[in-house]
Motif scaffolding. Structure first.
Motif, mmCIF file in Angstrom:
data_model
loop_
_atom_site.group_PDB
_atom_site.id
_atom_site.type_symbol
_atom_site.label_atom_id
_atom_site.label_comp_id
_atom_site.label_asym_id
_atom_site.label_seq_id
_atom_site.Cartn_x
_atom_site.Cartn_y
_atom_site.Cartn_z
ATOM 1 N N ASP A 60 4.760 -4.754 27.341
ATOM 2 C CA ASP A 60 5.992 -4.960 28.114
ATOM 3 C C ASP A 60 5.830 -6.113 29.092
ATOM 4 O O ASP A 60 4.792 -6.241 29.762
ATOM 5 C CB ASP A 60 6.360 -3.695 28.894
ATOM 6 N N ILE A 61 6.845 -6.931 29.188
ATOM 7 C CA ILE A 61 6.838 -8.024 30.155
ATOM 8 C C ILE A 61 7.706 -7.678 31.368
ATOM 9 O O ILE A 61 7.999 -8.527 32.194
ATOM 10 C CB ILE A 61 7.301 -9.341 29.512
ATOM 11 N N TYR A 62 8.105 -6.423 31.458
ATOM 12 C CA TYR A 62 8.832 -5.907 32.617
ATOM 13 C C TYR A 62 8.190 -4.571 32.981
ATOM 14 O O TYR A 62 7.620 -3.893 32.124
ATOM 15 C CB TYR A 62 10.319 -5.714 32.293
ATOM 16 N N GLU A 63 8.274 -4.172 34.244
ATOM 17 C CA GLU A 63 7.617 -2.953 34.696
ATOM 18 C C GLU A 63 8.573 -1.792 34.937
ATOM 19 O O GLU A 63 8.137 -0.656 35.072
ATOM 20 C CB GLU A 63 6.815 -3.246 35.974
ATOM 21 N N SER A 64 9.864 -2.091 34.998
ATOM 22 C CA SER A 64 10.838 -1.035 35.249
ATOM 23 C C SER A 64 12.198 -1.488 34.732
ATOM 24 O O SER A 64 12.404 -2.666 34.431
ATOM 25 C CB SER A 64 10.944 -0.736 36.751
ATOM 26 N N LYS A 65 13.109 -0.531 34.657
ATOM 27 C CA LYS A 65 14.461 -0.859 34.229
ATOM 28 C C LYS A 65 15.102 -1.849 35.187
ATOM 29 O O LYS A 65 15.794 -2.784 34.762
ATOM 30 C CB LYS A 65 15.308 0.421 34.159
ATOM 31 N N GLU A 66 14.856 -1.665 36.489
ATOM 32 C CA GLU A 66 15.438 -2.556 37.495
ATOM 33 C C GLU A 66 14.892 -3.975 37.349
ATOM 34 O O GLU A 66 15.647 -4.954 37.458
ATOM 35 C CB GLU A 66 15.123 -2.020 38.901
ATOM 36 N N GLU A 67 13.588 -4.080 37.085
ATOM 37 C CA GLU A 67 13.012 -5.418 36.917
ATOM 38 C C GLU A 67 13.554 -6.076 35.656
ATOM 39 O O GLU A 67 13.844 -7.276 35.644
ATOM 40 C CB GLU A 67 11.489 -5.349 36.846
ATOM 41 N N TYR A 68 13.682 -5.286 34.588
ATOM 42 C CA TYR A 68 14.260 -5.837 33.353
ATOM 43 C C TYR A 68 15.662 -6.387 33.612
ATOM 44 O O TYR A 68 15.981 -7.503 33.191
ATOM 45 C CB TYR A 68 14.327 -4.767 32.264
#
Length: 296
Positions: free
Chosen positions: A28-36
């Motif tokens: 994953d290149i994002y850590e959370s839904k908010e970061e995505y």
């Protein structure tokens, strides 16, 4: 995505591509839904700004091709990646089974008619590559639906060799005319595709997406993988590369595709048109005219 490296997905003909070694899922290149969601918003904003400059510069065009097995995420990726881009500068064409009119022409006719204008991004959801994928798996299409003369279909290896050549020449021609081409193969696993197809059946709001043909094609999975491998190896070039993107995670997929399209636009030598000193003075005069209009 500061450490993002698109080269890990890029196939440009310098090395042989082996589909069995291609990943369907990546870290994953994002850590959370908010970061995505923030990364997606930032990507859309940057893409919109670059496309606006492209539109004003009016010298380049960009053709973005999406190819994949059913349920790999083509529609959703296109929707999310381009969600913030001014629709004036983007055209999307989805190619389904050819119509009778299209079958009455050569295999490149229906796509050639909608190639990008300068200043615009054109998206092909499926493309002329269907002619060396679907038709390669089911060559009876050549003599039945496409009604090619028998003397042209007696040697199938030669037919597809010529089609690869025609496609490569088209993409060279486009590059020489300022139209850049990037091609995405969304690489979904057979297991993930199964889950998505079943979801289409079980979810009434997605039933319309499901076709019985999807199951038939799925039964030919190995034949399609072989066709994709040969197609990508034969048509990849430095001027018109393929990008093989892991597609099991839709969020990763969208972020990666958006970044690659952005990088391609950044490579273009684009500027907003400069105004001459005389034109700048003329424009400045109109500020006074507009302000005086407010006084009336």
């Amino acid at each position: 995505m500061s450490n993002f490296n698109s080269d890990q997905y890029r196939i440009d003909g310098t090395q042989k591509f082996e589909i069995k070694k291609a990943k369907t899922r990546s870290k994953d290149i994002y850590e959370s839904k908010e970061e995505y969601e923030q990364m997606q918003a930032d990507s859309a904003k940057e893409l919109d700004e670059l496309q606006s400059k492209m539109y004003a510069h009016n010298r380049y065009g960009l053709l973005v091709i999406f190819q994949a097995m059913d349920a790999a995420g083509k529609d959703g990726t296109i929707k999310h990646v381009l969600s913030g881009v001014n629709p004036v500068g983007v055209k999307i064409h989805s190619f389904k089974r050819p119509t009778e009119t299209e079958l009455g022409h050569d295999f490149l006719w229906r796509t050639n008619a909608v190639l990008p204008q300068r200043g615009t991004i054109t998206i092909f959801n499926r493309s002329y590559y269907e002619e060396v994928l679907v038709v390669k798996v089911d060559p009876s299409i050549l003599t039945n639906s496409q009604r090619l003369p028998a003397e042209l279909t007696s040697d199938l290896d030669k037919v597809f060799k010529h089609r690869y050549s025609d496609i490569k020449n088209l993409e060279k021609y486009l590059y020489r005319n300022g139209i850049r081409v990037i091609k995405f193969f969304l690489n979904v696993s057979k297991e993930e595709q199964a889950e998505r197809l079943i979801e289409r059946i079980e979810d009434p709001s997605k039933n319309w997406k499901f076709e019985e043909q999807d199951v038939k094609v799925r039964d030919q999975w190995d034949d399609y993988m072989k066709a994709y491998e040969e197609c990508i190896n034969t048509t990849a070039s430095k001027k018109a590369p393929w990008y093989v993107i892991p597609a099991d995670d839709k969020k990763n997929l969208r972020l990666i595709v958006g970044k690659i399209i952005t990088e391609e636009l950044q490579k273009m030598d684009m500027n907003y048109p400069d105004s001459s000193p005389e034109r700048a003075e003329e424009l400045h005069h109109f500020i006074e005219v507009i302000n005086n209009q407010n006084l009336k």
